[in-house]
Design an enzyme around this catalytic site. Sequence first.
Site, PDB file in Angstrom:
ATOM      1  N   HIS A   1      32.619  -7.775  -4.941  1.00 45.69           N
ATOM      2  CA  HIS A   1      32.813  -6.339  -5.211  1.00 45.69           C
ATOM      3  C   HIS A   1      34.308  -6.034  -5.349  1.00 45.69           C
ATOM      4  O   HIS A   1      35.060  -6.154  -4.387  1.00 45.69           O
ATOM      5  CB  HIS A   1      32.204  -5.413  -4.151  1.00 45.69           C
TER       6      HIS A   1
ATOM      7  N   GLY B   1      32.274  -8.912 -11.680  1.00 46.13           N
ATOM      8  CA  GLY B   1      31.809  -8.291 -12.912  1.00 46.13           C
ATOM      9  C   GLY B   1      32.765  -7.260 -13.463  1.00 46.13           C
ATOM     10  O   GLY B   1      33.412  -7.462 -14.497  1.00 46.13           O
TER      11      GLY B   1
ATOM     12  N   HIS C   1      21.501  -0.539 -16.384  1.00 44.88           N
ATOM     13  CA  HIS C   1      22.227  -1.628 -17.074  1.00 44.88           C
ATOM     14  C   HIS C   1      21.278  -2.816 -17.269  1.00 44.88           C
ATOM     15  O   HIS C   1      20.622  -2.887 -18.305  1.00 44.88           O
ATOM     16  CB  HIS C   1      23.573  -1.976 -16.437  1.00 44.88           C
TER      17      HIS C   1
ATOM     18  N   ARG D   1      24.128   2.196 -26.733  1.00 45.23           N
ATOM     19  CA  ARG D   1      23.712   2.446 -28.116  1.00 45.23           C
ATOM     20  C   ARG D   1      22.232   2.154 -28.355  1.00 45.23           C
ATOM     21  O   ARG D   1      21.754   2.284 -29.469  1.00 45.23           O
ATOM     22  CB  ARG D   1      24.551   1.600 -29.079  1.00 45.23           C
TER      23      ARG D   1
ATOM     24  N   GLU E   1      20.747  -9.787  -7.587  1.00 43.34           N
ATOM     25  CA  GLU E   1      21.080  -8.934  -6.458  1.00 43.34           C
ATOM     26  C   GLU E   1      20.283  -7.631  -6.543  1.00 43.34           C
ATOM     27  O   GLU E   1      19.977  -7.166  -7.642  1.00 43.34           O
ATOM     28  CB  GLU E   1      22.575  -8.593  -6.486  1.00 43.34           C
TER      29      GLU E   1
ATOM     30  N   HIS F   1      22.358  -7.476 -11.357  1.00 42.13           N
ATOM     31  CA  HIS F   1      21.981  -6.554 -10.281  1.00 42.13           C
ATOM     32  C   HIS F   1      21.122  -5.450 -10.903  1.00 42.13           C
ATOM     33  O   HIS F   1      21.623  -4.371 -11.202  1.00 42.13           O
ATOM     34  CB  HIS F   1      23.252  -5.983  -9.645  1.00 42.13           C
TER      35      HIS F   1
HETATM   36  C1  LIG Z   1      26.521  -6.048  -4.720  1.00 39.28           C
HETATM   37  C2  LIG Z   1      27.681  -5.749  -5.546  1.00 39.28           C
HETATM   38  O1  LIG Z   1      28.740  -5.467  -5.073  1.00 39.28           O
HETATM   39  C3  LIG Z   1      27.554  -5.814  -7.019  1.00 39.28           C
HETATM   40  O2  LIG Z   1      26.338  -6.280  -7.434  1.00 39.28           O
HETATM   41  C4  LIG Z   1      27.856  -4.529  -7.633  1.00 39.28           C
HETATM   42  O3  LIG Z   1      27.217  -3.561  -6.904  1.00 39.28           O
HETATM   43  C5  LIG Z   1      27.486  -4.476  -9.079  1.00 39.28           C
HETATM   44  O4  LIG Z   1      26.617  -3.449  -9.353  1.00 39.28           O
HETATM   45  P1  LIG Z   1      26.980  -2.374 -10.487  1.00 39.28           P
HETATM   46  O5  LIG Z   1      27.303  -3.133 -11.727  1.00 39.28           O
HETATM   47  O6  LIG Z   1      25.733  -1.548 -10.614  1.00 39.28           O
HETATM   48  O7  LIG Z   1      28.146  -1.596  -9.996  1.00 39.28           O
HETATM   49  N1  LIG Z   2      28.186  -9.039  -5.895  1.00 38.45           N
HETATM   50  C1  LIG Z   2      29.303  -8.450  -6.508  1.00 38.45           C
HETATM   51  C2  LIG Z   2      29.169  -8.505  -7.962  1.00 38.45           C
HETATM   52  O1  LIG Z   2      28.233  -9.074  -8.487  1.00 38.45           O
HETATM   53  C3  LIG Z   2      30.178  -7.911  -8.832  1.00 38.45           C
HETATM   54  O2  LIG Z   2      30.773  -6.776  -8.298  1.00 38.45           O
HETATM   55  P1  LIG Z   2      31.964  -6.108  -9.198  1.00 38.45           P
HETATM   56  O3  LIG Z   2      32.932  -7.226  -9.537  1.00 38.45           O
HETATM   57  O4  LIG Z   2      31.293  -5.584 -10.442  1.00 38.45           O
HETATM   58  O5  LIG Z   2      32.561  -5.055  -8.323  1.00 38.45           O
END
Ligand SMILES: CC(=O)[C@@H](O)[C@H](O)COP(=O)(O)O
Ligand SMILES: NCC(=O)COP(=O)(O)O
Length: 238
Positions: A190, A213, A50, A18, A70, A43
């Site tokens: 991940h 995340g 984002h 938004r 990251e 990241h």
């Molecule tokens: C390294 C990893 O696995 C995470 O940092 C994941 O890539 C999150 O990034 P996105 O939120 O861009 O998917």
């Molecule tokens: N390094 C993995 C991360 O920060 C989160 O990955 P996800 O849970 O968004 O797949």
Amino acid sequence: MTKLSVNINKLATLRNSRGGNVPNLIKATKDIESFGAQGITIHPRPDERHIKYQDARDLKAIVTTEFNIEGNPIQKFIDLVLEVKPTQVTLVPDAEDAITSNAGWDTVKHKDFLKDVITTFNKEGIRTSIFVDPDIKMVKGAAETGAHRIELYTESFAHQYAQGNKSAIHNFTKAALMAEKVELGINAGHDLSLENIKFFKEQIPNLLEVSIGHALICESLYLGLENVIPMYLQRLTL
Ligand SMILES: CC(=O)[C@@H](O)[C@H](O)COP(=O)(O)O
Ligand SMILES: NCC(=O)COP(=O)(O)O
């Protein structure tokens, strides 16, 4: 003890949709920490779709737990990390057009490059971690770069576990044992979720940190962040 680092990329994605400041990342981060998270992960990607580079600077001022940044160490990213000085930097080899991270480093092929980058960060007292697939050769290669830790790329485990295939954990256990042997700390991340985290934690010795995340934010839509974070903490405590 395994620390839970909450990746807040998805909150930034929602905010950016938004163009304003809702949800407010600073408030959300403070809340996430107050609900028990022991770290915050971001990241930033080159297109800042984002997390924005400025978010990294703003968050540094308020994060009181471990701050993990990251990303792919292009020059712009290296400069940001050296400016912000997070607790930890995790190097991830993402292609610019990747929807999300989809592979670990080839630490053999890119050893000299990784060594240079790791040395730069180590000199500044920033803990370094390399994102790798669960492959013994890649773990050994990571150790030769001088990194402190590896982050095991858990997408293959999460995918197989969801199909009922628990044996997908075996490569991770082997990789973790090798990491221990070459004195690398072990992080993982991940697609980890409330469904798979307990099993993963039980099978991986000396897991120091998980960054989560996507699933955590999706689960929180139904359960609330204040409930979901303690649910992870409980599953990470054996
Ligand atoms: C390294 C990893 O696995 C995470 O940092 C994941 O890539 C999150 O990034 P996105 O939120 O861009 O998917
Ligand atoms: N390094 C993995 C991360 O920060 C989160 O990955 P996800 O849970 O968004 O797949």
